[in-house]
Write an enzyme that holds these catalytic residues in place. Structure first.
Site, mmCIF file in Angstrom:
data_model
loop_
_atom_site.group_PDB
_atom_site.id
_atom_site.type_symbol
_atom_site.label_atom_id
_atom_site.label_comp_id
_atom_site.label_asym_id
_atom_site.label_seq_id
_atom_site.Cartn_x
_atom_site.Cartn_y
_atom_site.Cartn_z
ATOM 1 N N ASP A 193 -4.329 13.898 5.036
ATOM 2 C CA ASP A 193 -3.700 12.592 4.589
ATOM 3 C C ASP A 193 -4.344 12.014 3.771
ATOM 4 O O ASP A 193 -5.579 11.567 3.499
ATOM 5 C CB ASP A 193 -3.437 11.938 5.849
ATOM 6 C CG ASP A 193 -4.587 11.475 6.583
ATOM 7 O OD1 ASP A 193 -5.497 12.393 6.620
ATOM 8 O OD2 ASP A 193 -4.567 10.404 7.540
ATOM 9 N N GLY A 194 -3.484 11.449 2.639
ATOM 10 C CA GLY A 194 -3.952 10.591 1.666
ATOM 11 C C GLY A 194 -4.354 9.124 2.001
ATOM 12 O O GLY A 194 -5.287 8.770 1.502
ATOM 13 N N GLU A 309 -6.866 -2.120 -3.630
ATOM 14 C CA GLU A 309 -7.247 -2.958 -2.163
ATOM 15 C C GLU A 309 -8.434 -2.348 -1.845
ATOM 16 O O GLU A 309 -8.573 -1.977 -0.636
ATOM 17 C CB GLU A 309 -6.034 -2.324 -1.273
ATOM 18 C CG GLU A 309 -4.665 -2.971 -1.870
ATOM 19 C CD GLU A 309 -3.387 -2.558 -1.001
ATOM 20 O OE1 GLU A 309 -2.510 -3.639 -0.634
ATOM 21 O OE2 GLU A 309 -3.419 -1.525 -0.287
ATOM 22 N N CYS A 394 3.332 -3.812 5.422
ATOM 23 C CA CYS A 394 2.382 -3.047 6.543
ATOM 24 C C CYS A 394 1.628 -4.264 7.509
ATOM 25 O O CYS A 394 1.351 -3.897 8.721
ATOM 26 C CB CYS A 394 1.306 -2.303 5.942
ATOM 27 S SG CYS A 394 0.564 -3.231 4.500
ATOM 28 N N CYS A 395 1.386 -5.352 6.860
ATOM 29 C CA CYS A 395 0.652 -6.356 7.882
ATOM 30 C C CYS A 395 1.196 -7.097 8.768
ATOM 31 O O CYS A 395 0.542 -7.085 9.979
ATOM 32 C CB CYS A 395 -0.053 -7.430 6.689
ATOM 33 S SG CYS A 395 -1.320 -6.692 5.438
#
Length: 628
Positions: A193-194, A309, A394-395
């Site tokens: 997975d990346g 990030e 996502c957060c």
């Protein structure tokens, strides 16, 4: 299937774990700081997030694949993961405080998700219809990442409710992965997975089902990294971005995308918990040391660069431009929890506490329905504010699942007894060994007040291991016989004895305000200071300091600092400092051939806990203040 236990990370049968977790339903929080957070999470955060995943088409993406709706795909290619994290949050909420309406709502969402799964086990709404021929063609497009969150949600749902409706979906997807990737698979494809996530998910699925295939698959996904499998989808950021720059066992410096790095560390620690590998252990230690001594903000925040990030260079810790993604702080807690279970070292519990208060909580408003994605340590122009949702969301559900599962992070057990990691008012029922069970009550107004009382409710012989935080410079323990003992910070203080029902143990920590200074290589923080009180980092916010620019605040070394109850935040202690205010004298130019001169006049200032800033509107803020 293993016996159902409502634990977040199940090391009950992990050969190399020093500690075992305590089920979420073994703890009931009493009125206090974290009890309020859990209530807001259940009544505000989870419901409003459901509204968002409906309004933004995230659930419709599943329904369109299932043939229930004729609508186009909406959002980004990883939007499935937001739904899965929300489902995990609901599951842990049900494990702690069952709610039939919430259970029914989750069942309906599971039905939509299950309807989008292919016969071969594959599930990803972005690639399921018009992009079906692109499956597994670009490992940076989060197929495994989304699948990992599916598995974690499914494990949480099974442990919380005993239902297998979502677990069956997860198992079919995991079997599909095992059939597709690795030298022992049917198709023999290489890949990983990346965005790491699948590794820890597969290990937890192994712990749940007992199927060793999933553990071996997780090991394969870790071991294949560092060999160019991922290609150059983000080549301009380097292979470090997605942790493909070198094999994990050779990693000694934490680099690249912060969340990716920390999730990979979680999965590798999970593997180490199951099958000891000295090289993996060495990498884990080196990465933790590099992170905490050269690349971590004073708040516990991680990831200094907006670009990628990512972690920056050593000591590259800008304040106003700090990225500090909320997800990275959550990932840090997840990793340190696994390290704590592995080794029982109090430094991991210390960092969990510090990160929770100062790097995770800033990411969510007091109201429970607005969020920070980035968490800067300074905002001189009052530009940063929380949002109700994000295109890349996502957060928010990550915060929801962490808070929902928090009762499972407070205590652990070993054959010798109970380990108390975090101090939260609660009633607790902890099984130590076989049928031996310790019931105890924690009474405290921590982190605002310094006393913690532990009342024993059962007759039992065991050891209690109390974490004495490293920041507590003088700590005292009072035993049931009224004997007073001093305890050094940065340790677990062990008391082994035959406990009788009614025994009372008291711990008093040192909550006096302290000054924190930065390493001289942290350029932005030279001649600056941060104030803490207990586990809390404080900041200047101009709501409390009208007309005062934080850049003009000067803190003398002998400045008097006192704590007091803040009127805007019920129960919260703030700091009052006898400081100075700088007034520049001419010239008022951008640059000068002369050193700038200023007058300094007495000016009192107020500091609040950093996690509370921006709850009263936009404001100027700074964690670091000038010292003289």
């Amino acid at each position: 299937m293993s016996k159902i236990s409502k634990v977040v990370v199940d090391t009950s049968n992990s050969q190399h774990a020093k500690l075992r977790p305590v089920p979420i339903d073994g703890t009931k929080l009493q009125q206090g700081f974290w009890d309020e957070k859990l209530k807001v999470n259940k009544t505000v955060t989870i419901p409003t997030q459901y509204e968002q995943i409906e309004a933004t088409g995230r659930l419709d993406n599943f329904r369109r694949v299932a043939g229930k709706k004729d609508v186009p795909f909406q959002g980004r290619y990883y939007n499935d993961s937001d739904v899965y994290k929300w489902m995990e949050a609901v599951s842990w909420s049900l494990a702690y405080d069952y709610d039939p309406d919430l259970d029914l709502l989750l069942d309906r969402v599971i039905e939509d998700v299950a309807g989008a799964q292919w016969p071969d086990g594959y599930i990803n709404t972005y690639f399921s219809l018009e992009r079906a021929d692109q499956r597994w063609t670009n490992f940076d497009l989060h197929e495994m990442y989304c699948g990992g969150h599916l598995i974690q949600a499914a494990v949480a749902h099974y442990r919380a409710t005993g239902k297998i409706t979502l677990l069956d979906v997860a198992i079919r997807f995991a079997d599909h992965l095992c059939d597709t990737f690795g030298p022992s698979s049917k198709h023999g494809r290489d890949g990983t997975d990346g965005h790491p996530e699948i590794e820890m998910a597969l290990v937890e699925l192994y712990r749940t089902t007992g199927n060793n295939r999933y553990l071996e698959q997780a090991k394969y996904f870790v071991d294949v990294r560092g060999h160019g499998i991922l290609g150059s989808a983000y080549g301009h950021m380097g292979l470090e971005y997605h942790q493909d720059h070198k094999p994990f066992r050779e990693m000694r410096e934490i680099v690249g995308h912060a969340v990716r790095a920390l999730y990979l560390n979680c999965g590798s620690t999970d593997i180490e918990l199951e099958q000891h590998d000295e090289e993996i252990r060495e990498s884990l230690h080196a990465l933790w040391e590099d992170m905490t001594t050269r690349k971590m903000y004073v708040t516990g925040g991680l990831g200094s660069r907006y670009e990628g990030e990512s972690f920056g260079s050593p000591y590259e810790l800008p304040n106003a431009r700090a990225y500090c993604e909320t997800c990275a702080a959550i990932a840090s807690i997840m990793w340190n929890w696994r390290l704590l279970l592995l080794e029982g070292d109090p430094k991991y519990a210390d960092l969990i506490e510090h990160t929770l208060y100062n790097a995770v909580l800033p990411g969510i408003a007091q109201s429970g329905d607005k969020y920070f994605y980035e968490n800067p340590l300074a905002d001189y122009y009052a530009q940063h504010t929380r949002s109700a949702w994000f295109e890349c969301a996502c957060c928010p559900p990550n915060i929801a699942r962490l808070i929902a599962s928090l009762p499972g992070y407070l205590y652990s057990t070993s054959n010798e007894g109970v380990w108390i990691h975090q101090y939260v008012p609660s009633t607790n029922r902890v099984q130590i060994e076989d049928e031996d069970e310790l019931e105890f009550v924690v009474e405290t107004n921590y982190p605002w007040e310094d006393e913690i009382k532990i009342k024993i409710l059962t007759n039992i012989h065991c050891a209690l291991n109390l974490r004495i935080p490293s920041w507590s410079q003088s700590s005292e323990i009072t035993l049931p016989n009224n004997e007073h003992l001093q305890a050094a910070g940065g340790n677990y203080f062990t008391i082994e004895r035959h406990w009788k029902a009614g025994d009372l143990l008291a711990l008093r920590l040192d909550l006096s305000p302290q000054r924190i200074y930065a390493h001289p290589y942290v350029d932005e923080d030279i001649q600056k200071v941060v104030f803490t009180r207990g586990p809390i980092v404080f900041c200047f916010e101009d709501v409390d300091n009208k007309g005062l620019d934080p850049r003009d605040v000067l803190i003398p070394e002998n400045a008097r600092v006192v704590d007091f109850p803040h009127s805007d935040f019920q129960g919260v202690r703030a700091l009052h400092i006898q400081s100075m205010q700088r007034h520049l004298i001419q010239p008022q130019t951008l640059y000068s051939r002369e050193i700038y001169k200023y007058d300094a006049v007495p000016q009192e200032c107020v500091l609040i806990p950093y996690f509370l800033w921006n709850n009263r509107g936009k404001s100027r803020m700074s964690v670091w203040l000038n010292r003289i």
